[in-house]
Scaffold this motif. Structure first.
Motif, PDB file in Angstrom:
ATOM      1  N   VAL A   1       8.554   0.302  10.221  1.00 44.37           N
ATOM      2  CA  VAL A   1       8.326  -1.053   9.710  1.00 44.37           C
ATOM      3  C   VAL A   1       9.574  -1.584   8.994  1.00 44.37           C
ATOM      4  CG1 VAL A   1       6.836  -2.429   8.219  1.00 44.37           C
ATOM      5  CG2 VAL A   1       5.882  -0.544   9.487  1.00 44.37           C
TER       6      VAL A   1
ATOM      7  N   ARG B   1      11.955  -2.863  11.460  1.00 45.58           N
ATOM      8  CA  ARG B   1      11.455  -4.117  12.037  1.00 45.58           C
ATOM      9  C   ARG B   1      11.821  -5.300  11.151  1.00 45.58           C
ATOM     10  NH1 ARG B   1       8.382  -2.694  16.002  1.00 45.58           N
ATOM     11  NH2 ARG B   1      10.221  -1.558  16.557  1.00 45.58           N
ATOM     12  N   SER B   2      11.692  -5.123   9.835  1.00 46.21           N
ATOM     13  CA  SER B   2      11.986  -6.262   8.958  1.00 46.21           C
ATOM     14  C   SER B   2      13.499  -6.504   8.892  1.00 46.21           C
ATOM     15  CB  SER B   2      11.358  -6.067   7.585  1.00 46.21           C
ATOM     16  OG  SER B   2      12.257  -5.516   6.696  1.00 46.21           O
TER      17      SER B   2
ATOM     18  N   GLN C   1      14.413  -8.447  11.981  1.00 45.42           N
ATOM     19  CA  GLN C   1      14.099  -9.872  11.822  1.00 45.42           C
ATOM     20  C   GLN C   1      15.234 -10.585  11.068  1.00 45.42           C
ATOM     21  OE1 GLN C   1      11.144 -11.016   8.961  1.00 45.42           O
ATOM     22  NE2 GLN C   1      10.261 -12.552  10.301  1.00 45.42           N
TER      23      GLN C   1
ATOM     24  N   GLU D   1       6.078  -8.157  15.490  1.00 53.04           N
ATOM     25  CA  GLU D   1       7.167  -8.147  14.512  1.00 53.04           C
ATOM     26  C   GLU D   1       6.783  -8.876  13.244  1.00 53.04           C
ATOM     27  OE1 GLU D   1      11.801  -9.192  14.895  1.00 53.04           O
ATOM     28  OE2 GLU D   1      10.479 -10.784  14.246  1.00 53.04           O
TER      29      GLU D   1
ATOM     30  N   GLN E   1       4.491  -6.829  11.028  1.00 53.39           N
ATOM     31  CA  GLN E   1       5.202  -5.702  10.421  1.00 53.39           C
ATOM     32  C   GLN E   1       6.140  -6.174   9.323  1.00 53.39           C
ATOM     33  OE1 GLN E   1       6.825  -2.658  12.926  1.00 53.39           O
ATOM     34  NE2 GLN E   1       5.309  -2.993  14.502  1.00 53.39           N
ATOM     35  N   ALA E   2       6.822  -7.310   9.593  1.00 49.84           N
ATOM     36  CA  ALA E   2       7.737  -7.847   8.580  1.00 49.84           C
ATOM     37  C   ALA E   2       6.955  -8.279   7.339  1.00 49.84           C
ATOM     38  CB  ALA E   2       8.532  -9.007   9.149  1.00 49.84           C
TER      39      ALA E   2
ATOM     40  N   GLN F   1       5.986  -5.212   5.322  1.00 47.93           N
ATOM     41  CA  GLN F   1       7.156  -4.713   4.593  1.00 47.93           C
ATOM     42  C   GLN F   1       7.444  -5.600   3.381  1.00 47.93           C
ATOM     43  OE1 GLN F   1       8.956  -1.868   5.243  1.00 47.93           O
ATOM     44  NE2 GLN F   1      10.003  -2.343   3.347  1.00 47.93           N
TER      45      GLN F   1
ATOM     46  N   ASP G   1       7.500  -4.487  -0.463  1.00 45.91           N
ATOM     47  CA  ASP G   1       8.677  -4.726  -1.305  1.00 45.91           C
ATOM     48  C   ASP G   1       8.298  -5.473  -2.578  1.00 45.91           C
ATOM     49  OD1 ASP G   1      10.422  -3.441   0.339  1.00 45.91           O
ATOM     50  OD2 ASP G   1      11.134  -5.244   1.370  1.00 45.91           O
TER      51      ASP G   1
END
Lengths: 219, 277
Positions: free
Chosen positions: A72, A75-76, A79, B100, B103-104, B107, B111
């Motif tokens: 993950v 993946r970020s 992006q 994506e 998942q972003a 994350q 965070d």
């Protein structure tokens, strides 16, 4: 291999090599201290029908970690790198085509995202893709005394209170991408942006030197 | 006529509104959509909240499980956030493994939890090196109309404030944990992070709380997370066109104002639950 020694805004030694792979249309490896990323660009090439965009090229970014499968976190990061590339590339010149950027992490010793951005930009340049501006990545860490460290190593990252990565464009030195960790004040953010902008001058100068040296050799 | 114009030239359609300093849904540029909050919507979960920002709907459920702490951090529990964007919420998501964006988003939430220290993970430890709580925070989008990150952060914060963990004692003789479901206590929330998202239109116009359509047409997106002390927990701009310092400052001050509004809203809803009881 070009090597740059840095002074005022302290960046680790960085180096770059372009066109080191034969199969991709553009490739580059970028080294910042012990952190090193290898990038390869394929494109403009044919695109899958499901991903086709009628008025511009489709950008795909793949980040491969040194060990294991992309998770993950990757993946970020993908992006972030993809949207930065999309902003600087002139994608409308290649409608209905695909651009694939593969970033292989060779070694991670801190500032990985900024190193990935730098190697991505060098690879895009090597592929000769039309871009509206160049970009570079700068990582800043704020330690517990409030001191700002640019381009921190993994140990320095661990001992920091906040960590920020910015992508800076080459024309107006503005922030294209920002990704942060940890809490910090508005003032600290602005200081870090200012420091990153100063550091970006050095990286862009390095880009320029490295390219001009490369082409003067070939002539 | 207007509907045809919107379909044929969506960008021009939006521009014609932005020229007049307003947006197709009647809002001014710096206005958020109405935010509604329902806390404790899932009675079987340990904590839950449902948030609506305009028509964007997000639900968050928190499940607490007992586990062994990680070897590197024997005195800490852990929090596992997961954002799900199912095909139900929008036609752009397909069934199968998370895309994506999902998942972003996961994350990003992870965070935010780590950066803001909303919960001290040491509070989740029951017995050092042996037993701790794991909080699974599942955030599911039910209706996708842009600005998913803001809604997720509000849902998560409200659900955490609603979470009640049962008392656990470790039996010294058999060294097995004993859970007292009757006696539950609230989690200690240290910080109240709230996100505010912005979109950049035509490289210069800044709009707040974008809808799905505005997100698609915009050239850049930015999310700022602040806590009640005005500290920034995250300035997340995944790319797109560049932003000047003044614009960034504008976003930050709008985000701090938003933090106050949302914290007030959460407090109000919690209070109303208490009085209803």
């Amino acid at each position: 291999m070009e090597v740059c020694r840095s002074s005022a805004v302290s960046l680790r030694e960085f180096g770059c090599e372009q066109s080191l792979l034969s199969r991709p249309d553009g490739s580059a490896s970028f080294v910042q201290g012990d952190t090193s990323v290898l990038a390869g660009v394929y494109g403009p090439a044919e695109v899958k029908v499901s991903k086709e965009i009628y008025d511009r090229a489709t950008v795909e970014v793949l980040i491969q970690p040194k060990v294991g499968l992309p998770s993950v976190r990757e993946r970020s990061q993908e992006q972030c790198v993809r949207e930065t590339c999309e902003a600087s590339l002139l994608l409308s010149l290649h409608p209905r085509s695909s651009l694939t950027l593969v970033l292989q992490v060779l070694h991670d010793d801190g500032s990985l995202l900024s190193c990935s951005l730098n190697s991505a930009c060098m690879a895009l340049m090597d592929a000769g893709l039309p871009m509206s501006c160049l970009f570079c990545g700068v990582t800043c860490a704020i330690d517990y005394d409030g001191k700002i460290i640019t381009d921190p190593s993994a140990a320095q990252e661990k001992g920091s209170r906040a960590l920020m990565t910015f992508a800076i464009d080459s024309t107006e030195r503005r922030v294209l991408m920002s990704s942060t960790k940890g809490s910090f004040s508005v003032h600290e953010l602005q200081q870090c942006i200012a420091v990153s902008q100063k550091a970006s001058e050095k990286i862009f100068q390095f880009y320029r030197d490295s390219i001009s040296r490369r082409y003067s050799k070939n002539l | 006529m207007a509907a045809g114009f919107k379909t044929a030239e969506p960008l021009e359609y939006h521009r014609s509104f932005l020229k007049e300093n307003c947006r197709p849904d009647g809002r001014v540029l710096s206005e958020f959509r109405t935010t509604t909050l329902n806390i404790g919507s899932i009675s079987t979960a340990d904590g839950s909240a449902l948030v609506k920002v305009g028509s964007t709907t997000v639900i968050c459920g928190i499940k607490a499980e007992l586990a062994n702490p990680a070897v590197e951090t024997p005195g800490k529990g852990y929090i596992v956030p997961n954002v799900d964007l199912p095909p139900l919420c929008s036609s752009r998501f397909r069934p199968g493994p998370p895309g994506e964006q999902a998942q972003a988003a996961s994350q990003f939430i992870a965070d935010v939890i780590e950066s803001s220290e909303v919960i001290d993970t040491e509070d989740l430890c029951i017995e050092r090196g042996k037993l701790c709580w794991v909080l699974y925070c599942d955030i599911i989008c039910l209706d996708y109309d842009g600005n998913i990150l803001d809604a997720c952060v509000i849902a998560l914060l409200a659900a955490l404030k609603n979470t009640k963990l049962p008392e656990v004692t470790v039996n010294t003789e058999t060294s097995t944990p004993e859970v007292n479901v009757e006696k539950r206590s609230l989690l200690h929330i240290h910080k109240h992070p709230v996100a505010a998202s912005f979109c950049v239109f035509d490289d210069s116009i800044l709009i707040v709380d974008p809808t799905d359509e505005e997100e698609k047409l915009s050239t850049a997106q930015l999310t700022v997370v602040t806590d009640e002390e005005g500290q920034l927990c995250s300035v997340h701009k995944p790319g797109g066109t560049s932003l000047s310092g003044e614009k960034l400052q504008e976003c930050i001050s709008r985000a701090t104002a938003r933090q106050r509004e949302i914290q007030k809203l959460i407090d109000k809803v919690i209070k109303s639950i208490k009085t209803a009881k």
